[in-house]
Design a protein around this motif. Structure first.
Motif, mmCIF file in Angstrom:
data_model
loop_
_atom_site.group_PDB
_atom_site.id
_atom_site.type_symbol
_atom_site.label_atom_id
_atom_site.label_comp_id
_atom_site.label_asym_id
_atom_site.label_seq_id
_atom_site.Cartn_x
_atom_site.Cartn_y
_atom_site.Cartn_z
ATOM 1 N N LEU A 65 10.145 -12.694 15.135
ATOM 2 C CA LEU A 65 11.542 -13.089 14.923
ATOM 3 C C LEU A 65 12.241 -12.128 13.964
ATOM 4 N N GLY A 66 11.528 -11.703 12.939
ATOM 5 C CA GLY A 66 12.107 -10.756 11.993
ATOM 6 C C GLY A 66 12.513 -9.464 12.674
ATOM 7 N N ALA A 67 11.608 -8.929 13.504
ATOM 8 C CA ALA A 67 11.883 -7.663 14.196
ATOM 9 C C ALA A 67 13.007 -7.809 15.216
ATOM 10 N N GLU A 68 13.079 -8.946 15.872
ATOM 11 C CA GLU A 68 14.069 -9.149 16.934
ATOM 12 C C GLU A 68 15.427 -9.613 16.423
ATOM 13 N N LYS A 69 15.449 -10.318 15.293
ATOM 14 C CA LYS A 69 16.652 -11.046 14.925
ATOM 15 C C LYS A 69 17.151 -10.772 13.506
ATOM 16 N N TRP A 70 16.289 -10.865 12.523
ATOM 17 C CA TRP A 70 16.739 -10.891 11.139
ATOM 18 C C TRP A 70 16.829 -9.530 10.473
ATOM 19 N N TYR A 71 16.028 -8.572 10.919
ATOM 20 C CA TYR A 71 15.981 -7.277 10.239
ATOM 21 C C TYR A 71 16.357 -6.124 11.150
ATOM 22 N N LYS A 72 17.084 -5.161 10.603
ATOM 23 C CA LYS A 72 17.351 -3.909 11.304
ATOM 24 C C LYS A 72 16.112 -3.024 11.255
ATOM 25 N N HIS A 73 15.425 -3.071 10.122
ATOM 26 C CA HIS A 73 14.258 -2.231 9.884
ATOM 27 C C HIS A 73 13.463 -2.863 8.752
ATOM 28 N N TYR A 74 12.150 -2.715 8.822
ATOM 29 C CA TYR A 74 11.340 -3.152 7.689
ATOM 30 C C TYR A 74 10.119 -2.255 7.550
ATOM 31 N N GLU A 75 9.531 -2.290 6.367
ATOM 32 C CA GLU A 75 8.298 -1.554 6.124
ATOM 33 C C GLU A 75 7.433 -2.369 5.169
ATOM 34 N N VAL A 76 6.144 -2.143 5.264
ATOM 35 C CA VAL A 76 5.179 -2.868 4.450
ATOM 36 C C VAL A 76 4.241 -1.865 3.787
ATOM 37 N N GLU A 77 3.990 -2.075 2.518
ATOM 38 C CA GLU A 77 3.023 -1.272 1.773
ATOM 39 C C GLU A 77 1.983 -2.220 1.183
ATOM 40 N N VAL A 78 0.720 -1.864 1.313
ATOM 41 C CA VAL A 78 -0.364 -2.604 0.674
ATOM 42 C C VAL A 78 -0.913 -1.697 -0.417
ATOM 43 N N VAL A 79 -0.874 -2.189 -1.639
ATOM 44 C CA VAL A 79 -1.279 -1.361 -2.769
ATOM 45 C C VAL A 79 -2.318 -2.089 -3.620
ATOM 46 N N GLU A 80 -3.190 -1.311 -4.243
ATOM 47 C CA GLU A 80 -4.156 -1.878 -5.170
ATOM 48 C C GLU A 80 -3.570 -1.817 -6.577
ATOM 49 N N ILE A 81 -3.669 -2.901 -7.295
ATOM 50 C CA ILE A 81 -3.164 -2.948 -8.667
ATOM 51 C C ILE A 81 -4.281 -2.465 -9.582
ATOM 52 N N LEU A 82 -4.018 -1.373 -10.255
ATOM 53 C CA LEU A 82 -5.020 -0.784 -11.132
ATOM 54 C C LEU A 82 -4.926 -1.316 -12.561
ATOM 55 N N ARG A 83 -3.757 -1.741 -12.936
ATOM 56 C CA ARG A 83 -3.565 -2.244 -14.295
ATOM 57 C C ARG A 83 -2.442 -3.280 -14.266
ATOM 58 N N HIS A 84 -2.555 -4.274 -15.116
ATOM 59 C CA HIS A 84 -1.511 -5.283 -15.235
ATOM 60 C C HIS A 84 -1.394 -5.665 -16.699
ATOM 61 N N TYR A 85 -0.178 -5.718 -17.196
ATOM 62 C CA TYR A 85 0.053 -6.198 -18.560
ATOM 63 C C TYR A 85 1.420 -6.846 -18.603
ATOM 64 N N GLN A 86 1.644 -7.664 -19.621
ATOM 65 C CA GLN A 86 2.917 -8.357 -19.743
ATOM 66 C C GLN A 86 3.220 -8.624 -21.208
ATOM 67 N N SER A 87 4.473 -8.902 -21.477
ATOM 68 C CA SER A 87 4.852 -9.249 -22.839
ATOM 69 C C SER A 87 4.443 -10.699 -23.102
#
Length: 97
Positions: free
Chosen positions: A73-95
């Motif tokens: 449905l996304g490809a046919e109706k809701w989006y003109k174009h989309y892309e997906v990236e799968v990434v590994e999180i090497l580090r995470h920190y927060q305040s």
């Protein structure tokens, strides 16, 4: 830990989209191990980032029947174009504030 980054140019969003987006978020978290799912839109751009414990969980999510229907449905109706990236999180920190 991994993140899936979904970026799209919006064609047209409707009530069905809103319902489907909520369903997909809930399904990813409740059945496939997604630990967080954040999405936002600005003008005609959408970005969603979801967090996953492993690649196998992402693979199972990608192959889910309801998710495949949403992708179609996304490809046919809701989006003109989309892309997906799968990434590994090497580090995470927060305040702490």
């Amino acid at each position: 830990m991994y993140a899936v980054i979904f970026k799209a140019k919006i064609n047209s969003l409707d009530k069905q989209y809103t319902q489907m987006a909520k369903q997909m978020r809930d399904l990813a978290i409740s059945h496939y191990g997604c630990t967080d799912f954040i999405a936002t839109t600005q003008d005609d751009n959408e970005i969603a980032v979801s967090y996953w414990p492993d690649l196998e969980s992402i693979k199972k999510w990608k192959q889910d029947f309801s998710h495949l229907k949403a992708q179609k449905l996304g490809a046919e109706k809701w989006y003109k174009h989309y892309e997906v990236e799968v990434v590994e999180i090497l580090r995470h920190y927060q305040s702490l504030a």
